[in-house]
Motif scaffolding. Structure first.
Motif, PDB file in Angstrom:
ATOM      1  N   UNK A   1      58.448  62.500  86.560  1.00 41.79           N
ATOM      2  CA  UNK A   1      58.333  62.063  87.950  1.00 41.79           C
ATOM      3  C   UNK A   1      59.359  62.629  88.919  1.00 41.79           C
ATOM      4  N   UNK A   2      60.376  63.304  88.415  1.00 38.58           N
ATOM      5  CA  UNK A   2      61.367  63.894  89.320  1.00 38.58           C
ATOM      6  C   UNK A   2      61.304  65.416  89.316  1.00 38.58           C
ATOM      7  N   UNK A   3      60.311  65.972  88.633  1.00 41.12           N
ATOM      8  CA  UNK A   3      60.168  67.421  88.539  1.00 41.12           C
ATOM      9  C   UNK A   3      58.846  67.861  89.142  1.00 41.12           C
ATOM     10  N   UNK A   4      58.899  68.829  90.037  1.00 41.60           N
ATOM     11  CA  UNK A   4      57.682  69.311  90.681  1.00 41.60           C
ATOM     12  C   UNK A   4      57.023  70.335  89.764  1.00 41.60           C
ATOM     13  N   UNK A   5      56.104  69.859  88.930  1.00 43.94           N
ATOM     14  CA  UNK A   5      55.433  70.726  87.963  1.00 43.94           C
ATOM     15  C   UNK A   5      53.939  70.434  87.963  1.00 43.94           C
ATOM     16  N   UNK A   6      53.208  71.011  87.014  1.00 45.07           N
ATOM     17  CA  UNK A   6      51.756  70.799  86.958  1.00 45.07           C
ATOM     18  C   UNK A   6      51.339  69.767  85.913  1.00 45.07           C
ATOM     19  N   UNK A   7      52.284  68.946  85.477  1.00 42.65           N
ATOM     20  CA  UNK A   7      51.990  67.926  84.473  1.00 42.65           C
ATOM     21  C   UNK A   7      50.904  66.956  84.957  1.00 42.65           C
ATOM     22  N   UNK A   8      50.905  66.671  86.238  1.00 42.24           N
ATOM     23  CA  UNK A   8      49.910  65.761  86.836  1.00 42.24           C
ATOM     24  C   UNK A   8      48.483  66.182  86.465  1.00 42.24           C
ATOM     25  N   UNK A   9      48.192  67.464  86.568  1.00 46.50           N
ATOM     26  CA  UNK A   9      46.846  67.955  86.285  1.00 46.50           C
ATOM     27  C   UNK A   9      46.513  67.876  84.797  1.00 46.50           C
ATOM     28  N   UNK A  10      47.485  68.136  83.971  1.00 50.99           N
ATOM     29  CA  UNK A  10      47.272  68.037  82.527  1.00 50.99           C
ATOM     30  C   UNK A  10      46.918  66.603  82.134  1.00 50.99           C
ATOM     31  N   UNK A  11      47.610  65.644  82.762  1.00 45.75           N
ATOM     32  CA  UNK A  11      47.356  64.236  82.462  1.00 45.75           C
ATOM     33  C   UNK A  11      45.988  63.793  82.979  1.00 45.75           C
ATOM     34  N   UNK A  12      45.550  64.351  84.103  1.00 45.51           N
ATOM     35  CA  UNK A  12      44.216  64.024  84.622  1.00 45.51           C
ATOM     36  C   UNK A  12      43.147  64.351  83.584  1.00 45.51           C
ATOM     37  N   UNK A  13      43.286  65.500  82.948  1.00 44.35           N
ATOM     38  CA  UNK A  13      42.307  65.934  81.962  1.00 44.35           C
ATOM     39  C   UNK A  13      42.344  65.094  80.694  1.00 44.35           C
ATOM     40  N   UNK A  14      43.446  64.357  80.513  1.00 47.80           N
ATOM     41  CA  UNK A  14      43.591  63.493  79.339  1.00 47.80           C
ATOM     42  C   UNK A  14      43.235  62.038  79.643  1.00 47.80           C
ATOM     43  N   UNK A  15      42.819  61.749  80.878  1.00 50.01           N
ATOM     44  CA  UNK A  15      42.507  60.375  81.265  1.00 50.01           C
ATOM     45  C   UNK A  15      43.755  59.529  81.457  1.00 50.01           C
TER      46      UNK A  15
END
Length: 206
Positions: A134-148
């Protein structure tokens, strides 16, 4: 031209600030943007709600001259920050007459959200991080979307449309592509009119 960095994780309210600690992308913003002189809580009601579906999100962005590409790219701002229980309570308790929990939520993730936000929650500041970093501007958000494993139902709706899901997958596989698209959409969003003055100092009104 001024070097500015995005630090806020909330869609249209993604902010432009002079500095931050998140390691996000930087870009040149054309001079001449007009900012408001006062901040009104009522204006936040115009922002897309965390319960919006894909059609509502597309309509909200289109009303401001922003495309589907902008919608998915700017939603990536949710890679930063924290959400209070009230913003995703609808997904983990009494979701529908037939299901208590939103079926698009990955089961173990849903259980973890229910543990921090029980139906009888009284903790004022209870909630969950918007993604695992949550404190790093990365693309983890999109990876988690694909995992529900998204927090908001509005986020999860990005994988209910073929076009938006394709963009989610693209950004999940390439942080460089995400940041390039995010910067492009932020510059586009910064041209939305409605302010009253061009700031001499971006942090204070003239």
């Amino acid at each position: 031209m001024s070097k500015l960095i995005a630090v806020s994780p909330s869609g249209f309210s993604v902010g432009l600030y002079c500095y931050n600690q998140s390691g996000g992308p930087t870009w040149d913003v054309p001079k001449g943007r007009k900012d408001g002189r006062v901040s009104k809580a009522t204006e936040t009601r115009q922002l897309p709600a965390p319960t919006f579906n894909i059609s509502q999100l597309q309509q909200s962005f289109a009303q401001r001259g922003l495309s589907i590409d902008d919608l998915v790219a700017l939603s990536g701002g949710h890679t930063l920050g924290f959400a209070h229980c009230s913003s995703f309570q609808n997904r983990i308790h009494n979701f529908s007459s037939k299901q208590s929990v939103d079926p698009t939520l990955e089961s173990s993730f849903a259980a973890s959200l229910k543990s921090v936000c029980p139906a009888t929650n009284t903790a004022k500041n209870a909630g969950a991080n918007l993604d695992a970093t949550p404190t790093t501007f990365d693309n983890r958000y999109y990876k988690l979307l694909l995992q529900g494993k998204s927090i908001f139902s509005s986020d999860q709706s990005l994988v209910t449309s073929a076009k938006t899901k394709a963009l989610v997958s693209k950004f999940a596989s390439s942080q460089q592509e995400f940041q390039k698209a995010f910067v492009k959409s932020m510059i586009k969003m910064s041209s939305i009119s409605g302010g009253q003055e061009v700031r001499l100092d971006c942090r204070v009104v003239n």
